[in-house]
Design a protein around this motif. Structure first.
Motif, mmCIF file in Angstrom:
data_model
loop_
_atom_site.group_PDB
_atom_site.id
_atom_site.type_symbol
_atom_site.label_atom_id
_atom_site.label_comp_id
_atom_site.label_asym_id
_atom_site.label_seq_id
_atom_site.Cartn_x
_atom_site.Cartn_y
_atom_site.Cartn_z
ATOM 1 N N LEU A 180 61.064 4.339 -144.506
ATOM 2 C CA LEU A 180 62.455 4.575 -144.100
ATOM 3 C C LEU A 180 63.460 3.696 -144.836
ATOM 4 O O LEU A 180 64.629 4.070 -144.960
ATOM 5 C CB LEU A 180 62.603 4.312 -142.592
ATOM 6 C CG LEU A 180 61.737 5.132 -141.651
ATOM 7 C CD1 LEU A 180 61.943 4.673 -140.216
ATOM 8 C CD2 LEU A 180 62.059 6.609 -141.800
ATOM 9 N N ALA A 181 63.024 2.531 -145.300
ATOM 10 C CA ALA A 181 63.957 1.578 -145.893
ATOM 11 C C ALA A 181 63.200 0.511 -146.668
ATOM 12 O O ALA A 181 61.998 0.319 -146.477
ATOM 13 C CB ALA A 181 64.789 0.908 -144.790
ATOM 14 N N THR A 182 63.932 -0.165 -147.536
ATOM 15 C CA THR A 182 63.423 -1.361 -148.213
ATOM 16 C C THR A 182 64.196 -2.549 -147.653
ATOM 17 O O THR A 182 65.429 -2.516 -147.577
ATOM 18 C CB THR A 182 63.625 -1.276 -149.735
ATOM 19 O OG1 THR A 182 63.116 -0.029 -150.213
ATOM 20 C CG2 THR A 182 62.927 -2.426 -150.445
ATOM 21 N N LEU A 183 63.462 -3.590 -147.247
ATOM 22 C CA LEU A 183 64.064 -4.726 -146.555
ATOM 23 C C LEU A 183 63.606 -6.037 -147.183
ATOM 24 O O LEU A 183 62.475 -6.136 -147.665
ATOM 25 C CB LEU A 183 63.667 -4.713 -145.075
ATOM 26 C CG LEU A 183 64.053 -3.467 -144.281
ATOM 27 C CD1 LEU A 183 63.169 -3.317 -143.060
ATOM 28 C CD2 LEU A 183 65.519 -3.516 -143.892
ATOM 29 N N ALA A 184 64.467 -7.025 -147.146
ATOM 30 C CA ALA A 184 64.097 -8.386 -147.531
ATOM 31 C C ALA A 184 63.877 -9.200 -146.270
ATOM 32 O O ALA A 184 64.622 -9.064 -145.291
ATOM 33 C CB ALA A 184 65.202 -9.014 -148.380
ATOM 34 N N CYS A 185 62.839 -10.032 -146.279
ATOM 35 C CA CYS A 185 62.596 -10.980 -145.182
ATOM 36 C C CYS A 185 63.156 -12.332 -145.603
ATOM 37 O O CYS A 185 62.807 -12.844 -146.677
ATOM 38 C CB CYS A 185 61.109 -11.116 -144.904
ATOM 39 S SG CYS A 185 60.319 -9.619 -144.306
ATOM 40 N N THR A 186 64.017 -12.903 -144.789
ATOM 41 C CA THR A 186 64.637 -14.188 -145.109
ATOM 42 C C THR A 186 64.478 -15.126 -143.911
ATOM 43 O O THR A 186 64.153 -14.674 -142.806
ATOM 44 C CB THR A 186 66.141 -14.018 -145.413
ATOM 45 O OG1 THR A 186 66.854 -13.852 -144.172
ATOM 46 C CG2 THR A 186 66.409 -12.820 -146.322
ATOM 47 N N PRO A 187 64.715 -16.421 -144.095
ATOM 48 C CA PRO A 187 64.653 -17.338 -142.948
ATOM 49 C C PRO A 187 65.622 -16.953 -141.828
ATOM 50 O O PRO A 187 65.417 -17.312 -140.670
ATOM 51 C CB PRO A 187 65.025 -18.689 -143.566
ATOM 52 C CG PRO A 187 64.638 -18.573 -145.002
ATOM 53 C CD PRO A 187 64.925 -17.147 -145.365
ATOM 54 N N GLN A 188 66.669 -16.200 -142.175
ATOM 55 C CA GLN A 188 67.655 -15.765 -141.173
ATOM 56 C C GLN A 188 67.313 -14.400 -140.570
ATOM 57 O O GLN A 188 68.005 -13.929 -139.670
ATOM 58 C CB GLN A 188 69.060 -15.691 -141.803
ATOM 59 C CG GLN A 188 69.636 -17.039 -142.209
ATOM 60 C CD GLN A 188 69.005 -17.587 -143.480
ATOM 61 O OE1 GLN A 188 68.747 -16.843 -144.433
ATOM 62 N NE2 GLN A 188 68.745 -18.889 -143.513
ATOM 63 N N GLY A 189 66.262 -13.750 -141.063
ATOM 64 C CA GLY A 189 65.890 -12.433 -140.557
ATOM 65 C C GLY A 189 65.951 -11.370 -141.633
ATOM 66 O O GLY A 189 65.947 -11.671 -142.837
ATOM 67 N N LEU A 208 63.880 -0.072 -135.294
ATOM 68 C CA LEU A 208 63.139 -1.334 -135.441
ATOM 69 C C LEU A 208 63.294 -2.247 -134.220
ATOM 70 O O LEU A 208 62.437 -3.112 -133.988
ATOM 71 C CB LEU A 208 63.613 -2.084 -136.691
ATOM 72 C CG LEU A 208 63.428 -1.399 -138.041
ATOM 73 C CD1 LEU A 208 63.884 -2.302 -139.173
ATOM 74 C CD2 LEU A 208 61.986 -0.952 -138.255
ATOM 75 N N GLY A 209 64.377 -2.076 -133.494
ATOM 76 C CA GLY A 209 64.647 -2.960 -132.365
ATOM 77 C C GLY A 209 65.021 -4.368 -132.804
ATOM 78 O O GLY A 209 64.854 -5.327 -132.052
ATOM 79 N N LEU A 210 65.543 -4.478 -134.034
ATOM 80 C CA LEU A 210 65.908 -5.779 -134.592
ATOM 81 C C LEU A 210 67.205 -5.650 -135.380
ATOM 82 O O LEU A 210 67.485 -4.588 -135.959
ATOM 83 C CB LEU A 210 64.805 -6.259 -135.565
ATOM 84 C CG LEU A 210 63.445 -6.643 -134.961
ATOM 85 C CD1 LEU A 210 62.431 -6.809 -136.084
ATOM 86 C CD2 LEU A 210 63.572 -7.938 -134.154
ATOM 87 N N PRO A 211 67.981 -6.729 -135.469
ATOM 88 C CA PRO A 211 69.172 -6.688 -136.316
ATOM 89 C C PRO A 211 68.777 -6.723 -137.787
ATOM 90 O O PRO A 211 67.795 -7.354 -138.166
ATOM 91 C CB PRO A 211 69.933 -7.966 -135.932
ATOM 92 C CG PRO A 211 68.887 -8.884 -135.385
ATOM 93 C CD PRO A 211 67.852 -8.019 -134.747
ATOM 94 N N VAL A 212 69.538 -5.982 -138.603
ATOM 95 C CA VAL A 212 69.306 -5.947 -140.046
ATOM 96 C C VAL A 212 70.626 -6.238 -140.729
ATOM 97 O O VAL A 212 71.587 -5.453 -140.590
ATOM 98 C CB VAL A 212 68.763 -4.575 -140.501
ATOM 99 C CG1 VAL A 212 68.542 -4.555 -142.003
ATOM 100 C CG2 VAL A 212 67.468 -4.223 -139.772
ATOM 101 N N ALA A 213 70.717 -7.328 -141.458
ATOM 102 C CA ALA A 213 71.957 -7.684 -142.155
ATOM 103 C C ALA A 213 72.204 -6.710 -143.286
ATOM 104 O O ALA A 213 71.263 -6.216 -143.929
ATOM 105 C CB ALA A 213 71.880 -9.116 -142.682
ATOM 106 N N ALA A 214 73.463 -6.413 -143.546
ATOM 107 C CA ALA A 214 73.818 -5.521 -144.660
ATOM 108 C C ALA A 214 73.420 -6.152 -145.979
ATOM 109 O O ALA A 214 73.409 -7.370 -146.129
ATOM 110 C CB ALA A 214 75.322 -5.247 -144.629
ATOM 111 N N GLY A 215 73.072 -5.314 -146.934
ATOM 112 C CA GLY A 215 72.624 -5.816 -148.235
ATOM 113 C C GLY A 215 73.744 -6.380 -149.075
ATOM 114 O O GLY A 215 74.907 -6.263 -148.764
#
Length: 215
Positions: A180-189, A208-215
């Protein structure tokens, strides 16, 4: 609800291959990640490694041309490019543990928003533990990428705030390539890299039930 089309396995493999840089040494894990070998762009020099002791793998062997003395870690027949080699398992693990791989692409049962990886055991009492080289790869590679469907068969997110399955590595996953998407994992989420066409940001967060920061 968004009207979107999930990436199929080959489309997902192409998406991963798109981000592999020229000259990279790359390990492709068992399962879906092995498909990436079939989608590397022409003219790109990428050296593929398999933990059972192969360096310089090519795409999967064509039907009728399989050589079962030349297989990847998933026991699938592969090809060997000019200059490729196969060697002792211990030397292969020395490469993995010694930081000689630029990227490893692994499957996963769960990944946390900050990059913890669980990919070797679900904790089920009747399951056979089989960690293989996953821990060595997850920590030894310069970048660990995960390739997976983002939801399980029950529609639950495989990306979680905290893994409930036994961990393979802590804060080791840099990117998740999903259907569905490509995501980066960071210390902030989680941070969004891209979405499949038709899926909106808010719907991804709901799934996902989680916040996803804009790219």
């Amino acid at each position: 609800m968004s009207n979107y089309q999930k990436r199929g396995k080959d489309e997902l493999a192409r998406r991963v291959a798109q981000d592999i840089f020229d000259g990279a040494y790359v390990n492709l894990g068992i399962g879906m990640p092995t498909l990436v070998a079939n989608h590397l762009p022409a003219g790109l020099e990428v050296v593929l490694h398999s933990e059972n002791g192969v360096l310089g793998m090519g795409p999967a062997a064509a039907e009728g041309e399989e050589d079962y003395d030349l297989i990847n870690a998933g026991k699938q027949p592969v090809t060997l490019l000019p200059g490729g080699a196969y060697f002792h398992h211990a030397d292969s693990f020395g490469m993995m543990r010694g930081g000689h791989l630029d990227i490893c692409v692994l499957g996963a049962f769960q990944v946390s928003a900050t990059g913890d990886l669980a990919n070797w055991h679900t904790g089920a009492p009747d399951a056979i533990p089989a960690v293989g080289g996953a821990m060595d790869l997850a920590i030894g590679a310069k970048q660990t990428w995960v390739m997976m469907d983002l939801l399980d068969k029950q529609g639950r997110s495989k990306i979680v705030s905290e893994c409930s399955y036994p961990l393979t590595g802590i804060a080791c996953v840099k990117r998740i390539y999903g259907d569905l998407a490509t995501l980066a994992c960071t210390p902030q989420g989680l941070r969004l890299i891209d979405l499949v066409e038709g899926l909106v940001h808010a719907e991804l967060e709901r799934l996902l039930g989680l916040p996803v920061a804009a790219g």
